[in-house]
Structures are given as structure tokens and as C-alpha cells.
Scaffold this motif. Sequence first.
Motif, PDB file in Angstrom:
ATOM      1  N   MET A 656     -14.124 -16.358  11.690  1.00 22.04           N
ATOM      2  CA  MET A 656     -13.845 -15.450  10.561  1.00 22.04           C
ATOM      3  C   MET A 656     -15.028 -15.408   9.587  1.00 22.04           C
ATOM      4  O   MET A 656     -15.404 -14.349   9.094  1.00 22.04           O
ATOM      5  CB  MET A 656     -12.576 -15.880   9.813  1.00 22.04           C
ATOM      6  CG  MET A 656     -12.139 -14.771   8.864  1.00 22.04           C
ATOM      7  SD  MET A 656     -11.062 -15.257   7.552  1.00 22.04           S
ATOM      8  CE  MET A 656      -9.605 -15.752   8.347  1.00 22.04           C
ATOM      9  N   SER A 657     -15.625 -16.564   9.336  1.00 19.55           N
ATOM     10  CA  SER A 657     -16.729 -16.596   8.354  1.00 19.55           C
ATOM     11  C   SER A 657     -17.894 -15.731   8.836  1.00 19.55           C
ATOM     12  O   SER A 657     -18.513 -15.004   8.058  1.00 19.55           O
ATOM     13  CB  SER A 657     -17.207 -18.028   8.152  1.00 19.55           C
ATOM     14  OG  SER A 657     -17.592 -18.566   9.400  1.00 19.55           O
ATOM     15  N   ASP A 658     -18.168 -15.771  10.169  1.00 26.65           N
ATOM     16  CA  ASP A 658     -19.262 -14.950  10.715  1.00 26.65           C
ATOM     17  C   ASP A 658     -18.972 -13.465  10.505  1.00 26.65           C
ATOM     18  O   ASP A 658     -19.839 -12.694  10.091  1.00 26.65           O
ATOM     19  CB  ASP A 658     -19.429 -15.203  12.224  1.00 26.65           C
ATOM     20  CG  ASP A 658     -20.000 -16.589  12.499  1.00 26.65           C
ATOM     21  OD1 ASP A 658     -20.438 -17.221  11.525  1.00 26.65           O
ATOM     22  OD2 ASP A 658     -19.980 -17.030  13.661  1.00 26.65           O
ATOM     23  N   LEU A 659     -17.713 -13.087  10.810  1.00 18.77           N
ATOM     24  CA  LEU A 659     -17.339 -11.668  10.680  1.00 18.77           C
ATOM     25  C   LEU A 659     -17.423 -11.230   9.232  1.00 18.77           C
ATOM     26  O   LEU A 659     -17.925 -10.141   8.916  1.00 18.77           O
ATOM     27  CB  LEU A 659     -15.908 -11.453  11.204  1.00 18.77           C
ATOM     28  CG  LEU A 659     -15.728 -11.628  12.719  1.00 18.77           C
ATOM     29  CD1 LEU A 659     -14.256 -11.662  13.070  1.00 18.77           C
ATOM     30  CD2 LEU A 659     -16.418 -10.505  13.479  1.00 18.77           C
ATOM     31  N   HIS A 660     -16.946 -12.099   8.335  1.00 20.33           N
ATOM     32  CA  HIS A 660     -16.933 -11.756   6.900  1.00 20.33           C
ATOM     33  C   HIS A 660     -18.357 -11.553   6.391  1.00 20.33           C
ATOM     34  O   HIS A 660     -18.665 -10.561   5.724  1.00 20.33           O
ATOM     35  CB  HIS A 660     -16.231 -12.875   6.128  1.00 20.33           C
ATOM     36  CG  HIS A 660     -15.904 -12.490   4.725  1.00 20.33           C
ATOM     37  ND1 HIS A 660     -16.825 -12.604   3.708  1.00 20.33           N
ATOM     38  CD2 HIS A 660     -14.779 -11.973   4.171  1.00 20.33           C
ATOM     39  CE1 HIS A 660     -16.273 -12.173   2.583  1.00 20.33           C
ATOM     40  NE2 HIS A 660     -15.032 -11.781   2.830  1.00 20.33           N
ATOM     41  N   THR A 661     -19.241 -12.502   6.759  1.00 23.58           N
ATOM     42  CA  THR A 661     -20.645 -12.397   6.320  1.00 23.58           C
ATOM     43  C   THR A 661     -21.270 -11.112   6.839  1.00 23.58           C
ATOM     44  O   THR A 661     -21.967 -10.405   6.119  1.00 23.58           O
ATOM     45  CB  THR A 661     -21.459 -13.589   6.881  1.00 23.58           C
ATOM     46  OG1 THR A 661     -20.716 -14.774   6.649  1.00 23.58           O
ATOM     47  CG2 THR A 661     -22.820 -13.703   6.225  1.00 23.58           C
ATOM     48  N   MET A 662     -20.992 -10.818   8.120  1.00 25.14           N
ATOM     49  CA  MET A 662     -21.643  -9.681   8.753  1.00 25.14           C
ATOM     50  C   MET A 662     -21.164  -8.354   8.167  1.00 25.14           C
ATOM     51  O   MET A 662     -21.949  -7.435   7.954  1.00 25.14           O
ATOM     52  CB  MET A 662     -21.346  -9.742  10.249  1.00 25.14           C
ATOM     53  CG  MET A 662     -22.083  -8.755  11.076  1.00 25.14           C
ATOM     54  SD  MET A 662     -21.729  -9.031  12.794  1.00 25.14           S
ATOM     55  CE  MET A 662     -20.073  -8.398  12.905  1.00 25.14           C
ATOM     56  N   MET A 663     -19.853  -8.268   7.850  1.00 26.63           N
ATOM     57  CA  MET A 663     -19.321  -6.983   7.377  1.00 26.63           C
ATOM     58  C   MET A 663     -19.521  -6.786   5.886  1.00 26.63           C
ATOM     59  O   MET A 663     -19.701  -5.667   5.421  1.00 26.63           O
ATOM     60  CB  MET A 663     -17.828  -6.901   7.682  1.00 26.63           C
ATOM     61  CG  MET A 663     -17.559  -6.812   9.157  1.00 26.63           C
ATOM     62  SD  MET A 663     -15.807  -6.860   9.456  1.00 26.63           S
ATOM     63  CE  MET A 663     -15.786  -6.708  11.217  1.00 26.63           C
ATOM     64  N   LEU A 664     -19.446  -7.876   5.133  1.00 25.12           N
ATOM     65  CA  LEU A 664     -19.478  -7.717   3.672  1.00 25.12           C
ATOM     66  C   LEU A 664     -20.704  -8.350   3.032  1.00 25.12           C
ATOM     67  O   LEU A 664     -20.841  -8.362   1.816  1.00 25.12           O
ATOM     68  CB  LEU A 664     -18.201  -8.325   3.063  1.00 25.12           C
ATOM     69  CG  LEU A 664     -16.913  -7.608   3.485  1.00 25.12           C
ATOM     70  CD1 LEU A 664     -15.698  -8.397   3.042  1.00 25.12           C
ATOM     71  CD2 LEU A 664     -16.847  -6.212   2.906  1.00 25.12           C
ATOM     72  N   GLY A 665     -21.601  -8.903   3.868  1.00 22.15           N
ATOM     73  CA  GLY A 665     -22.802  -9.527   3.301  1.00 22.15           C
ATOM     74  C   GLY A 665     -23.751  -8.476   2.742  1.00 22.15           C
ATOM     75  O   GLY A 665     -23.593  -7.287   2.973  1.00 22.15           O
ATOM     76  N   LYS A 666     -24.725  -8.950   1.975  1.00 20.74           N
ATOM     77  CA  LYS A 666     -25.742  -8.048   1.418  1.00 20.74           C
ATOM     78  C   LYS A 666     -26.668  -7.598   2.540  1.00 20.74           C
ATOM     79  O   LYS A 666     -27.088  -8.404   3.345  1.00 20.74           O
ATOM     80  CB  LYS A 666     -26.580  -8.822   0.387  1.00 20.74           C
ATOM     81  CG  LYS A 666     -26.025  -8.780  -1.026  1.00 20.74           C
ATOM     82  CD  LYS A 666     -26.621  -7.589  -1.764  1.00 20.74           C
ATOM     83  CE  LYS A 666     -25.931  -7.187  -3.026  1.00 20.74           C
ATOM     84  NZ  LYS A 666     -25.759  -8.145  -4.043  1.00 20.74           N
ATOM     85  N   PRO A 667     -26.993  -6.292   2.591  1.00 17.15           N
ATOM     86  CA  PRO A 667     -27.974  -5.866   3.612  1.00 17.15           C
ATOM     87  C   PRO A 667     -29.326  -6.542   3.343  1.00 17.15           C
ATOM     88  O   PRO A 667     -29.566  -7.028   2.246  1.00 17.15           O
ATOM     89  CB  PRO A 667     -28.079  -4.356   3.402  1.00 17.15           C
ATOM     90  CG  PRO A 667     -27.159  -3.996   2.311  1.00 17.15           C
ATOM     91  CD  PRO A 667     -26.524  -5.211   1.756  1.00 17.15           C
ATOM     92  N   THR A 668     -30.168  -6.548   4.360  1.00 15.54           N
ATOM     93  CA  THR A 668     -31.463  -7.219   4.232  1.00 15.54           C
ATOM     94  C   THR A 668     -32.299  -6.573   3.132  1.00 15.54           C
ATOM     95  O   THR A 668     -32.383  -5.351   3.058  1.00 15.54           O
ATOM     96  CB  THR A 668     -32.234  -7.104   5.566  1.00 15.54           C
ATOM     97  OG1 THR A 668     -31.275  -7.165   6.620  1.00 15.54           O
ATOM     98  CG2 THR A 668     -33.235  -8.211   5.723  1.00 15.54           C
ATOM     99  N   VAL A 669     -32.922  -7.400   2.309  1.00 19.32           N
ATOM    100  CA  VAL A 669     -33.781  -6.841   1.252  1.00 19.32           C
ATOM    101  C   VAL A 669     -35.093  -6.366   1.884  1.00 19.32           C
ATOM    102  O   VAL A 669     -35.491  -6.839   2.953  1.00 19.32           O
ATOM    103  CB  VAL A 669     -34.109  -7.887   0.158  1.00 19.32           C
ATOM    104  CG1 VAL A 669     -32.882  -8.276  -0.617  1.00 19.32           C
ATOM    105  CG2 VAL A 669     -34.756  -9.109   0.767  1.00 19.32           C
TER     106      VAL A 669
END
Length: 1169
Positions: A656-669
Motif C-alpha cells: 500500500m505504501s508503494d502505491l500511495h507514494t506513486m499515486m499521490l507523491g510529488k512529481p519529480t522536480v
Amino acid sequence: MERTVLPPVGPDDLPLHLLEVGCSGNFELITHPLPKNMTIPPLNTVPLDNTGLSAKNSLSLQRQPGPPSESLRGSNTNYPFLPGGMEELTLEQIKQKSDKEEDIDFKNDLLTVAPGMRAGMDFHDKEIKPKKSEVNLLSLLSSFDDVIDTLPEEKDNVPLKEEAPKLPRTNSLEHLETKVLDMSISQSSANTVGGAEQKKKTGAEEKEENKKWAIPVDVSSPCADFYKRIPDPAFKYPFELDVFQKQAILRLEAHDSVFVAAHTSAGKTVVAEYAIALSQKHMTRTIYTSPIKALSNQKFRDFKSTFGDVGLLTGDVQLNSEASCLIMTTEILRSMLYNGSEVIRDLEWVIFDEVHYINDAERGVVWEEVLIMLPDHVSIILLSATVPNAVEFSEWIGRIKKRHIYVISTVKRPVPLEHNLYTGNSTKTQKELFLLLDSSGSFLTKGYYAAVETKKERTSKHAQSFGAKSVSHNTTASQDRAVWQTLLNYLSQRQQTPVVAFTFSRTRCDENARSLTTLDLTSSVEKNEIHSFVQKSLNRLRGGDRKLPQILSMRELLKRGVGVHHSGILPILKEVIEMLFSRGLVKVLFATETFAMGVNMPARTVVFDSIRKHDGTGFRNLLPGEYIQMAGRAGRRGLDATGTVIILCKAGVHEMSDLHTMMLGKPTVLQSQFRLTYTMILNLLRVEALRVTDMMRRSFSENHRDTQANEKRISELRHQLSSLPPLDTEGQLSDILLYYHTITELRITTETLQQAVLESMNGLKALSVGRVVIVNNTQHHNALGVILQVSSDSVNRTFTTLIICEKGNEEPTDNQSYKSTAHIYSSTLFIPEGPCSHTVQKRKLQDISAITTKTLKVIPERIIDNYNKRLQPRFKLDPPGQAISTATQELLRLAEANPNGIATFDPVNDLHLKAVDVVEGVMRQRVLQDSIKNFHCIHSPTFTEQFARVQERMSVQEELEKLMFLVSDQSLTLLPEYYQRIKVLEALKYVDSTGAVQLKGRVACQITSHELLLTELLFENTLSPLAPEESAALLSCLIFTQKTQIEPHITNTLKEGINQVLSVAQRIGELQRDCGIPQTAEDFVSQFKFGLTEVVYCWARGMPFAEIAELTDVQEGTIVRCIQRLDEVLKEVRQAARIVGDSVLGSKMEKASLAIRRDIVFTASLYTH
């Protein structure tokens, strides 16, 4: 057709020969008609300035144009045009005044009487005498009563005359009023020196300093007056524009630069189209650059149908290069800028599409070079996916270009996305689709757990019947096939096609598509349409090429609505698939990540085969930016209410943590990938006016250098230094500065040792409960303490310590001056003068200056509880508990027993730290401690006061030196590498010791990649003994980058050539290593791969493509791309041979180029026809 009869030439008509190109001087055209009998007056010629300027000696736009043959690409002997924002003079240039300038003292040297006049002007300030009745001072004063109120009241005994400010002379009453106002305000506020003038100046300076180059534009409120402000737009759209598009267009109309960071499919292209329309209206030109050739071709087709007057420049194609809008890859624009192309003169806009490509490690530097090199008159439009640091990036561009950049971002996607997990793998389980992230952006854990449950149920049933099996990430081909078959049937039933299935391996794409033998998603009408379109598109190929295995197998797949898109597919086939997909005839497209990069082909649904990919070094999860870029292909604007994204759970459900990071994480700067290349260095060295350090200083990687703020601080520190009291270094105090430097070195050595001790295992073991330590900080000086508790946090470890102190000094003071250095040169322990008190504090490692050999028996809990209890107001006056009193008495006894210092652990002998730097540090520490006792200054009665002055002065001095270093070129990160690369170029004779570019350097400027190796091969005549097809085969090693399993069979001369290439590469690699560049010779040599030499050799000799494809395990698409890029290298070598004067080699390269330019490899793109 009618014939138009022209009237005979009359006396009013100018002779035709005057209108020929190339006449000099200016013409004065007479507009009013002359009487019949009058002759034309002689033409009025005006001499022109700067006629000596040319592309060979000037960066100015005033220089004369070069020959027409060089107008498009420029020439590598041309100077570039002056890059915008580089005009500012350096301090040295300002200091070296030119001969024409004289030093004028504007106070005393000005003439007051003009030559030939008797009387002159009197510039002395006059007091205004209120005699004349014309000026009614009362009415004047009443208009700024409030100003007078703000003036500080004078004491009664001060004469009035002194209080009144002197009024300047003016020409009119209004001027007087404003001047008096200015003066009074400036005097009243802060009574600054220099009055109003100073005030105005600082105001302007402040404004300059606080200037923000990036201006975020608010797109939340509607743009109501858009049509009022632009009554006659350059381009009319058949739909209502979004707010962000209107805001961007308003900025374009004002000729400003913009950065548009918008979600996928939000409509960024509108901004580009409007700029092209504007430049056609203004009769100027626009350049549109894209990172990928396929994207350039597509845009060419789109813009050509919209605007007509569009040209295309890529490595191998040049179409309609006179057009007002030119589409090209960024590399071509870079070479046009370096080579001073005439196109740059007429340029109004440069549009950078997909700016987030600047993060590309290999090619990102090109974007930065282009942005830095663009001249001042060119405005910039940057289009990008949403990036978190758009403002920071725009601030950088604004600062180097000295112009505002307006940042426009979209708030949300036009078509929201729904992200799902899919666990189905058979007809029974085909509906197992679980919503994980809904269109409003909330993460649903319920859906996640449901997916886990269904997966678990199935696995446990399987385990019951077949025994437990370890879960692996990989699944077999048949399992994959079952999942895809189930999912695609389910999606086509629900009419969720077209689908893009992202798969992170080319072989996996092919296998998945091939395994779906029973899947048929097209109707008979669609089959007909597909058949005729493929037939028509492939008609331009030669007979044999139409029968290539890849083409035949793909035709079969396409008829059933399945397509494959990756770099191994033939370019023409890829275009066929893209066009069918955009028409909605390809229902399922198995694609790699490149499909998401810019190719504007939205789908209804996006499926992720996996969320892990190999990035060249190892496997990792997708980054949020990559995921969003690909998922963003789902949802077609105007067709779908929401886009569907599906992640397959084939082996198991992802964390779940991987999915959460991937979907809601900040896009690459956006990050700088700026690096030095030999081509860049040589191109800048051949132009005296441009320096490589200027380029480095302006790169995005140096964006953190806020030179303006630093320079402001430098002037403040200089002022501060000059206002400090002078140092007394006479007599006994003569060695006080040396003493300061010794103490400073001792402090740094001691702190380093302390750090080493506290980070070592033995040091931390010693710092256990009950250990007596010496504490030093702003509050305590050489005070003994005992450790009560050690925190478990290894990063910011704290020690709860009981410390003895003076009565009344229990609490830390606010007056935290800089840490006293006294404990460094005196080991005298603290003994309270009055009654001894104590405090319990959490202390950091830095506060513990030494670990003693003593320990005490303490009861930590009791001490801490008792101390905390007595912090409460009602127990404040209670006597300390037994445990605290005992510990405090013990510490005091220890201090009194060892007033001159207590035995502490020696890092080397006691704690057994054997690191070289620790041993050296301990020895150095002893030497410094001994030398301190021999200074005279410590015996001076005024020592303390004078030493404090030295400390104050030196701290200012050190900060000043640090800032001076930061604003100088010496602090550039890449400067050492620049010197190393210059050393390499000098050793190879590309530049001489003064930095002037030699013949070899001029040749290397022509070449875009592997410039050193190619130039060396040219000058060593490696290519001379080879036939044209052999040269082409040998040079393929500069382009081909993949590993191959098949050993090529080649001629002996080619083998010798390969050995020569490897030995030259080895020599360059070793030279680079010797000059300090951190790449090993083996690494340098290993980038040249000879896997395609046989393929290219046979292709150049005329073998059909079907046969050469069987000589290797490399995929067809890769072979085609490699040969296309090889053609560009052959062109570069041909140019280089022309510079050296080797006409034989030049014509050989031409032959080689002709030999490979044939058939399927060089079929024109479908987009350009």
C-alpha cells in the motif's frame, strides 16, 4: 489568360538596376509626384556605421548577413549572436576606464560660465527669503502640515534657523513643493545622510534587489475582460478557452515570456499555436523545439494543416526551411545558436515543448545551453507537465535573461482519473476491479484491503490443494496471458477501449501481443479500414521490404485491433500504429514508456502491467512523475467523463505504501543535468567575448548562487569592518593575532576529535549513565556533570545530564552569545563562588567537551522526577531530594579535588581509536596546547577586551572572505573539471596554452558527440585505407549502444580499423584519467560497441533489409534508427574533412552516405506527406 499591358517607363520610374540586391547606402524615396518636365534629383546617399562588422568578428545583430548558403545552419567559423542577459560589464571592465573618459569631480570641476559668455550660472544652494509677495508661503506650508508634524520637535533653546532645512533653488512653485516634501520626509525618517537623493537611490536599488523574475499568474478567477483586451486575436479558436490559456495569450500579446505547466491533455498546444499565429501576423519567425524526432514529425503535420507555412529540420530531413514556423530538435537549435544562423535575427518566439525532459541525464544539458545562448530579442515559451518547482526554474531563466517569466499552472486535470487494482485472471474472476483512488483524489484503503482479501482467498485455496508456494514477483507467460485475456474481454464488454497497456520491456510487449491469439476487437468495417490504410501506407516501400517478418506479423495483429509500440518497431510501422490508434482503430496498444513522452495520443483506459521498471542500473518502483505522465494518457477530453487507470496485481497485490507514494507523491522536480562537453568548451573558446565560466555561472545547477544578495551583504560587511575600532597590537599584544589563529585551529582540531570520539562505538559506550563529563556551552564553562539518561535516537542523540552551577544560573540564559572558547586554553574546572546549585538539562553531543575517567553511582529516575517536581510553582521552595544532593556534592567534591583539570579519556590510548586523522589530531592538539602557554599577549592587563575585539573583527573578516569566494568564479562546482578538460585539449593540441582554438579544435566543433575520438581518427588517417562502406561500418560504433550476443563476421581491413579505434580510445581514456577526470580508461573504451559493424557493412553494399535483420539479434527499429543517425555522423565527418582540406575523404563520406540512404531505412515519415 489575359495579357496585362504595362505603361512605358516614364521619368518618374526608378531604373531597375537600382533595385538589385547588394547596393550600398540608404535611398530616400520621393513620395510626391514630380512635374512632367522635371528630372529626378540626385539620390541622397548616407554613409553607414559599423560596416566592418561581420559574422567572423562580432556578436552584434548590426553585423552584415553572411552568404545565403549559411543563412539556415550558420557556419562553425561564425560568432553566435550575443546571448541575452550577458551584457552586464564585469567589475574589472568598469574599473579600466577607456581613453575617452576623464575623471570629473562633479562638485568642483564643472564650468559655471559657458565659453564666450560674460555671466554664468550660480549653483550654490540659496536660502529662500520670504520677501516677495508672489509666493504665499503660508498656503504652501499648509499643503503639507502633516509633514511638519512628523518632524522631530526641537528643544526651545535651539534657534529656529538651524531647524529649517535649506531649500534648493527651483524654477517653479510645484518643483519647490515636491523638493521640500522629499527633503522633509527623508530627514524625518531615520535622518539619513544625503537627504532625498540618497533616499530615492536606495529605493530604486531595493526594488532592483527584491525583484522577482518569476511571476506566478492567478488562474483561479475567470478572465472576464479577455475579449475587450484582445478585440482582434491573431488566431480564433472554435471553442471557449480555459482561464490558463487566456492568461497565457494575454502575456504573449504583451510579448512576455511564459512557463505553462499544465496537466496532460489540458491544452498546452493552444499557447504554442497562438505564438505561431502572432509571429505570422508580425512577419517574424517561431522555432518549435521538441525532445523527440517522432514528436517533431507529428507537430509538423498538425501545424502544417493549421498554418500552412511550416518547416521541419531534423537530423535527416529538411523541409521548407524558409517557413515562418520551424520545427526542430533541440540539438539543431543549439548548433544554429553556436554557429550564428541568420534565422535568429527574425526570431520572435522559441517554444520548448516537454521541458521536463531537462531531467534527462544524457540530453538535459542541451536545453540549458539553448536557454543561455538565446539572444535578448527572443521571447521564450516553456510547455511542461506539472512540476513542483516551476517557479524556481522560471526564476532562474528570468535571472539569466533579465526578463520576467510568467508562470501559469493548471489546478486540476480536465478529465479526472480513477485508479484501480485488478486481480482477475479467469472468466469467473473477471470483475475483480477495486477502486483505489477516486476522481476527487482520495485514497480508498477499503478498496485496497478488498483486493488483498480476494487475492489471498484464491492463493489459500490453491495452497490447500497444491501445497504452499513462495510468492515471487514474476509470473509465467501462461499466467500473464490469462490475466490479459480476462481483462481485455472485460474492458471491451464495458466499452472501455482504446486501451494503452504500459509494459516496461520490449520483449514483454511483443510476447503479450502475440499471446492474445483469440482476441478480436474489431468489426468487419474496421478491419477493411485498417487493411486499406496499412496497404496504402506501406505502398511506398520496396516489394521485398513489405514482406519483412515484423511487418507481416504486425498486420495480422492490427486487423484484430492490437498494436505494439516501442523502439524496436520499424519507424514507418510505428507511425502507422500511431495513426490507427488516434483514429480509434487500434483498441489495445502494448507500449513502453516512450509512448507517454509527448506523443499526444490519449486513450480511454491505461493499464500498468507492473509498477517496477529497470532504469539501466537496477529495478525500482515507478516515480510519481513517471506514473502521472503515463496514467495521464487516460481520459480523452470531450469524449470521456473520467479516465480509468488499472494496475494489474498478477503475482500479489503491491504494498500500500508503494502505491500511495506513486499515486499521490510529488512529481519529480526539474533538476539541472548541466555538464561540460568538449564541443561546448571549444565553441565558447573560439569566441573571445564569451567565456565558459559565464556559461557555467548561468547554468541551472548554479541557481543557488544568489549573487545579488551576496554582493549586498559584502558591501554591508565592508562597511561594518571599516567602522570597527582599530586593534591594539603594540608591546605585549603584538602576538594577539597569531594567538587568535592558534586558538581557532585548536578549537577546530578539538571539535573534530570530539566528533570522532562521540561517533565511535567506544566513545558511546563510555557515555553511559553515571559517567562524569565536562560540559561547555553558552551557559556552562568547564562545568562537571553526570549523565542520567541517553536517548535512543541515533541521529539527534541527547544526554540528560545533572550539571553543577552557580545559584541563580539554573536556567539557560537568552543572551546566547557565540560559544566561549575559553575552555580550549584553560582546563580549570568550574567551582561555584557562592552556594552550589544544580540543573538537569538535555544536552547535545556538541556540549560535552570531554569524557572523564570517573563514574558516580546515581539513581536517574529519582533525580529526574525530583527535579521536574520542583519545577512546579507549588513545590518550588522544597529542598532537593536525597539522590540529587548526593550527586551534586560528589560532583563538587571532584571539582574541588582537581581544580586545574580532571583526568579525561585519551581518544587513542584509552578509547583505542586508530584512524590516522584521529592520531594526527591528538598530536596536533598537544602541540597547540603547549604553544599557547608561550604567548605574551595573555599576560596583558587589557587582554580580555582586546581579544574580544579581535574575535569580532575576525568573524566579520571570515564571513566576508567566504562571500567573496562564493561570488567569484572559483566557487563554481564544475570549475575543477573545466581545468581538467582544458588540460586534455591542450595535450591533444586542440587549443594552445593561451586558450586559442587550433585546427584540430575547429574540426571538433563540427562534431556533436564523441568529438575527441572522431577528430583523432581523422587526423591519424584511420579512415583513409577503408572503402566507403567500411568507413560507415566502422563509424557505427559511435552510435550503437546495446550489447549483442552475436559476434559479427567482418573483413580484415575493418578488423584493423576496429583495433585502431580501440587504441585511440584507450589513449584518450588514459590521458583524461591523467588529467584528473574521474572516468577510467576502460569505461571510456567500453562505450564504443561494434555489434552493428557487419549489419551496416552489408547494408551499405546493397543487401536487402530482410537479410541484414537476420545477421543480428538487434531489433529492426533499433537498426533503422542507428543507420539514420549514422548518416548524420557521416555528414559531420564530411564537413570536418572539408575544413582539413581532405577532399578524398570528403567524397568518400558522400559515397558512404549515398550507399546507406535507401529503402526502408530512409523512407519519408508518414507525417511529413
